[in-house]
Write an enzyme that holds these catalytic residues in place. Structure first.
Site, mmCIF file in Angstrom:
data_model
loop_
_atom_site.group_PDB
_atom_site.id
_atom_site.type_symbol
_atom_site.label_atom_id
_atom_site.label_comp_id
_atom_site.label_asym_id
_atom_site.label_seq_id
_atom_site.Cartn_x
_atom_site.Cartn_y
_atom_site.Cartn_z
ATOM 1 N N GLU A 297 1.622 -0.355 -4.966
ATOM 2 C CA GLU A 297 0.637 0.647 -5.375
ATOM 3 C C GLU A 297 1.371 1.945 -5.693
ATOM 4 O O GLU A 297 1.770 2.687 -4.808
ATOM 5 C CB GLU A 297 -0.387 0.891 -4.269
ATOM 6 C CG GLU A 297 -1.540 1.747 -4.757
ATOM 7 C CD GLU A 297 -2.109 2.694 -3.720
ATOM 8 O OE1 GLU A 297 -3.140 3.319 -3.989
ATOM 9 O OE2 GLU A 297 -1.504 2.834 -2.638
ATOM 10 N N ASP B 23 0.828 -1.195 0.000
ATOM 11 C CA ASP B 23 0.000 0.000 0.000
ATOM 12 C C ASP B 23 0.869 1.255 0.000
ATOM 13 O O ASP B 23 1.899 1.316 0.674
ATOM 14 C CB ASP B 23 -0.875 -0.025 1.275
ATOM 15 C CG ASP B 23 -1.820 1.153 1.355
ATOM 16 O OD1 ASP B 23 -2.757 1.229 0.535
ATOM 17 O OD2 ASP B 23 -1.627 2.025 2.241
HETATM 18 C C1 ARE Z 1 -9.295 8.557 6.064
HETATM 19 C C2 ARE Z 1 -10.200 9.749 5.778
HETATM 20 C C3 ARE Z 1 -9.386 11.026 5.719
HETATM 21 C C4 ARE Z 1 -8.573 11.208 6.993
HETATM 22 C C5 ARE Z 1 -7.707 9.979 7.216
HETATM 23 C C6 ARE Z 1 -6.917 10.032 8.523
HETATM 24 O O1 ARE Z 1 -10.879 9.553 4.554
HETATM 25 O O2 ARE Z 1 -10.274 12.119 5.541
HETATM 26 O O3 ARE Z 1 -7.752 12.355 6.897
HETATM 27 O O4 ARE Z 1 -8.533 8.817 7.260
HETATM 28 O O5 ARE Z 1 -7.764 10.071 9.611
HETATM 29 C C7 ARE Z 1 -7.912 4.885 2.530
HETATM 30 C C8 ARE Z 1 -8.979 5.909 2.182
HETATM 31 C C9 ARE Z 1 -8.787 7.209 2.872
HETATM 32 C C10 ARE Z 1 -8.577 7.024 4.354
HETATM 33 C C11 ARE Z 1 -7.355 6.132 4.517
HETATM 34 C C12 ARE Z 1 -6.991 5.865 5.983
HETATM 35 O O6 ARE Z 1 -8.994 6.101 0.787
HETATM 36 O O7 ARE Z 1 -9.944 8.015 2.669
HETATM 37 O O8 ARE Z 1 -8.388 8.296 4.990
HETATM 38 O O9 ARE Z 1 -7.647 4.857 3.929
HETATM 39 O O10 ARE Z 1 -8.030 5.228 6.636
HETATM 40 C C13 ARE Z 1 -3.245 8.680 -2.786
HETATM 41 C C14 ARE Z 1 -2.138 7.689 -2.460
HETATM 42 C C15 ARE Z 1 -2.586 6.252 -2.506
HETATM 43 C C16 ARE Z 1 -3.883 6.011 -1.741
HETATM 44 C C17 ARE Z 1 -4.912 6.986 -2.309
HETATM 45 C C18 ARE Z 1 -6.248 6.851 -1.595
HETATM 46 O O11 ARE Z 1 -1.032 7.898 -3.318
HETATM 47 O O12 ARE Z 1 -1.556 5.460 -1.909
HETATM 48 O O13 ARE Z 1 -4.449 8.334 -2.121
HETATM 49 N N1 ARE Z 1 -4.326 4.609 -1.830
HETATM 50 C C19 ARE Z 1 -4.040 3.632 -0.743
HETATM 51 C C20 ARE Z 1 -5.230 2.718 -0.493
HETATM 52 C C21 ARE Z 1 -6.351 3.519 0.108
HETATM 53 C C22 ARE Z 1 -5.922 4.027 1.475
HETATM 54 C C23 ARE Z 1 -4.498 4.404 1.562
HETATM 55 C C24 ARE Z 1 -3.620 4.239 0.517
HETATM 56 C C25 ARE Z 1 -3.966 4.788 2.877
HETATM 57 O O14 ARE Z 1 -5.579 2.040 -1.652
HETATM 58 O O15 ARE Z 1 -7.548 2.822 0.183
HETATM 59 O O16 ARE Z 1 -6.722 5.179 1.833
HETATM 60 O O17 ARE Z 1 -3.513 3.587 3.513
HETATM 61 C C26 ARE Z 1 -3.619 11.755 -7.059
HETATM 62 C C27 ARE Z 1 -2.256 11.171 -6.707
HETATM 63 C C28 ARE Z 1 -2.402 9.827 -5.989
HETATM 64 C C29 ARE Z 1 -3.341 9.964 -4.806
HETATM 65 C C30 ARE Z 1 -4.695 10.465 -5.333
HETATM 66 C C31 ARE Z 1 -5.722 10.627 -4.232
HETATM 67 O O18 ARE Z 1 -4.195 11.047 -8.099
HETATM 68 O O19 ARE Z 1 -1.506 10.986 -7.869
HETATM 69 O O20 ARE Z 1 -1.119 9.418 -5.536
HETATM 70 O O21 ARE Z 1 -3.497 8.698 -4.185
HETATM 71 O O22 ARE Z 1 -4.516 11.732 -5.954
HETATM 72 O O23 ARE Z 1 -5.284 11.536 -3.284
#
Ligand code: ARE
Ligand code: CA
Length: 468
Positions: A189, A156
């Site tokens: 990822e 992740d």
């Molecule tokens: C949650 C709440 C937030 C709060 C946070 C902390 O939604 O409001 O601030 O908790 O309290 C998932 C959810 C998030 C969640 C998080 C933790 O999607 O909403 O936050 O879990 O519980 C980027 C990253 C990429 C990430 C995506 C979502 O680069 O790594 O954002 N994806 C992975 C997983 C997700 C997960 C996480 C990582 C965290 O697959 O499911 O988040 O472990 C552009 C950029 C991308 C960026 C994208 C979105 O396109 O190029 O890099 O992706 O914008 O921001």
């Protein structure tokens, strides 16, 4: 899954995490103990062994870039691990304040690699993944999972750790498990974006393993809403096939990028895109299966703050159950049957009808228009009567290949998928011998499920209440 040729199942993060009904609580680790809303460690172990016995490997989603949100006020995870986000203290993981980057700022630009690597992703406390201690803690977590029989990992937020840090973590995992780093399946990822710093692009991470090729899913959407004849160029300038992990959507894009990818809400196009992905030779295909939703954060059907009930499939279910669809099951068989072949006999009408063969083993034709299409395509598969595995699991619909041609009609937004392991005579009980002789090929398929329950309810809710 096993008998149908699914080789791996990727599960939601397995470690202990914060409480809450949202699906994403799994992405906020409080320790690497294996009790979570999806089950206990014992249930997790049982799942791995049960699947292994059917030759299905488990892929764990490893959340290693961060712990919880910095402003999280709770003190006990779903599985009982203690923590204190304000003090940056996670005793059950073995982390103290020194183990985190001390820049108390969220990522506010993706144009600077250092910011993306060391600042907080949406407010999540960012581990200093360059530190040997952090690498060792994570290495032990990976090793424990490997010893339990896990087949591989989705890493992740790999983009939020430098390639050097990721390499260090993987080496620590290798050392702790006695494996060679290159033998650990590591699917990272890495969301590529041309405008962002070149140092955080997917190609920077292929030294440590596979990377997600998000561009593949964006192209699928564009072509299925434009002209699918473009699919013949879909892999142009993408990550090399042996390093690419692909999908039509995942749990993030179906929520946050639904206008850039196809999701279950796109109906036939979604189904056809999955079929294409399984038929066309590129990357490691992942079939995604989650649940229906209208609001982004809402957890799996029936989720509480500490548990998720077993998934159910069927007419009234809120679960998508993609893995049960006739077309998906048929195409998993297709995928396995055509391994080792190339694309031959590509044909299209410059618009939304395409067809191609996979050498002499498989044939796929897609009609992505609103009208029934009469077609006459050349193919390299032998003459005979084949089951259309896209539309029937019992060979209820067949298509004849004669004189090297497929002449048939394809309904609107449907497909004809034929392969040499699904011929009419096989289903009729004749010529079984001939078919068995050509049964070869390895299976590499992934089913991703947003919240797989290992088994029945595991955490005693009464006990958790007390800890509140
Ligand atoms: C949650 C709440 C937030 C709060 C946070 C902390 O939604 O409001 O601030 O908790 O309290 C998932 C959810 C998030 C969640 C998080 C933790 O999607 O909403 O936050 O879990 O519980 C980027 C990253 C990429 C990430 C995506 C979502 O680069 O790594 O954002 N994806 C992975 C997983 C997700 C997960 C996480 C990582 C965290 O697959 O499911 O988040 O472990 C552009 C950029 C991308 C960026 C994208 C979105 O396109 O190029 O890099 O992706 O914008 O921001
Ligand atoms: Ca980081």
């Amino acid at each position: 899954y096993g008998p149908e040729g699914v080789k791996y199942v990727q599960i939601s993060p397995s470690q202990d995490h914060i409480k809450g009904k949202a699906w994403w609580t799994s992405y906020q680790p409080v320790s690497y103990k294996l009790n979570s809303k999806l089950g206990t460690e014992a249930e997790f172990k049982n799942m791995i062994q049960t699947c292994k016995a059917q030759k299905v490997g488990i892929i764990v989603d490893a959340v290693i870039n961060h712990t919880t949100g910095a402003d999280n006020k709770d003190t006990v995870g779903v599985g009982g691990s203690k923590y204190d986000a304000a003090k940056q203290s996670y005793p059950d993981a073995g982390y103290t304040k020194e183990d985190f980057h001390q820049i108390a700022e969220d990522i506010n630009t993706y144009r600077k690699a250092d910011v993306v690597w060391t600042h907080r992703l949406v407010g999540l406390l960012d581990l200093d993944t360059s530190q040997p201690h952090v690498q060792q803690v994570l290495g032990k977590y990976f090793a424990k999972l490997i010893y339990m029989g896990v087949a591989g990992f989705r890493v992740d937020a790999a983009k939020h750790m430098s390639p050097a840090d990721v390499k260090g973590i993987k080496e620590a995992a290798a050392q702790a498990s006695g494996m060679k780093p290159e033998d650990i399946w590591w699917m990272q990822e890495t969301i590529g974006f041309p405008d962002q710093d070149p140092k955080i692009q997917p190609d920077q991470y292929i030294g440590t393993g596979e990377v997600n090729e998000f561009e593949y899913s964006y192209r699928l959407r564009n072509y299925f809403y434009g002209s699918i004849e473009n699919l013949k160029h879909i892999t142009d300038k993408l990550i090399p096939s042996n390093k690419a992990a692909i999908f039509v959507t995942n749990w993030d894009t179906e929520r946050d990028n639904a206008t850039r990818v196809l999701t279950y809400k796109d109906g036939d196009r979604y189904e056809l895109a999955n079929a294409f992905m399984l038929a066309y030779p590129y990357g490691t295909p992942n079939i995604y299966s989650g649940y229906k939703f209208t609001q982004r954060d809402v957890g799996a059907p029936g989720a509480t703050d500490t548990s998720v009930p077993d998934a159910t499939c069927g007419k009234d279910s809120q679960w998508q159950c993609t893995q049960r669809w006739t077309s998906i099951r048929g195409m998993v068989g297709f995928y396995n049957a055509v391994q080792g072949t190339k694309v031959t006999q590509w044909q299209d009408d410059d618009d939304n009808n395409i067809a191609f063969s996979r050498g002499n083993k498989g044939f796929l034709a897609i009609n992505n228009t609103d009208n029934v299409q009469k077609v006459s395509y050349k193919t390299d598969i032998p003459d005979g009567e084949y089951c259309n595995v896209y539309v029937s699991r019992t060979c209820g619909k067949t298509v004849v290949v004669s004189g090297g041609k497929v002449v048939t009609t394809i309904p609107a937004h449907s497909a004809v998928a034929l392969h040499i392991k699904a011929v009419k005579s096989f289903y009729d009980g004749a010529a079984v011998h001939k078919i068995l002789l050509i049964m070869t090929g390895i299976t590499v398929i992934l089913i991703v499920i947003v919240a797989v329950r290992y088994k029945k309810r595991s955490i005693d809710p009464v006990q958790l209440q007390k800890q509140h």
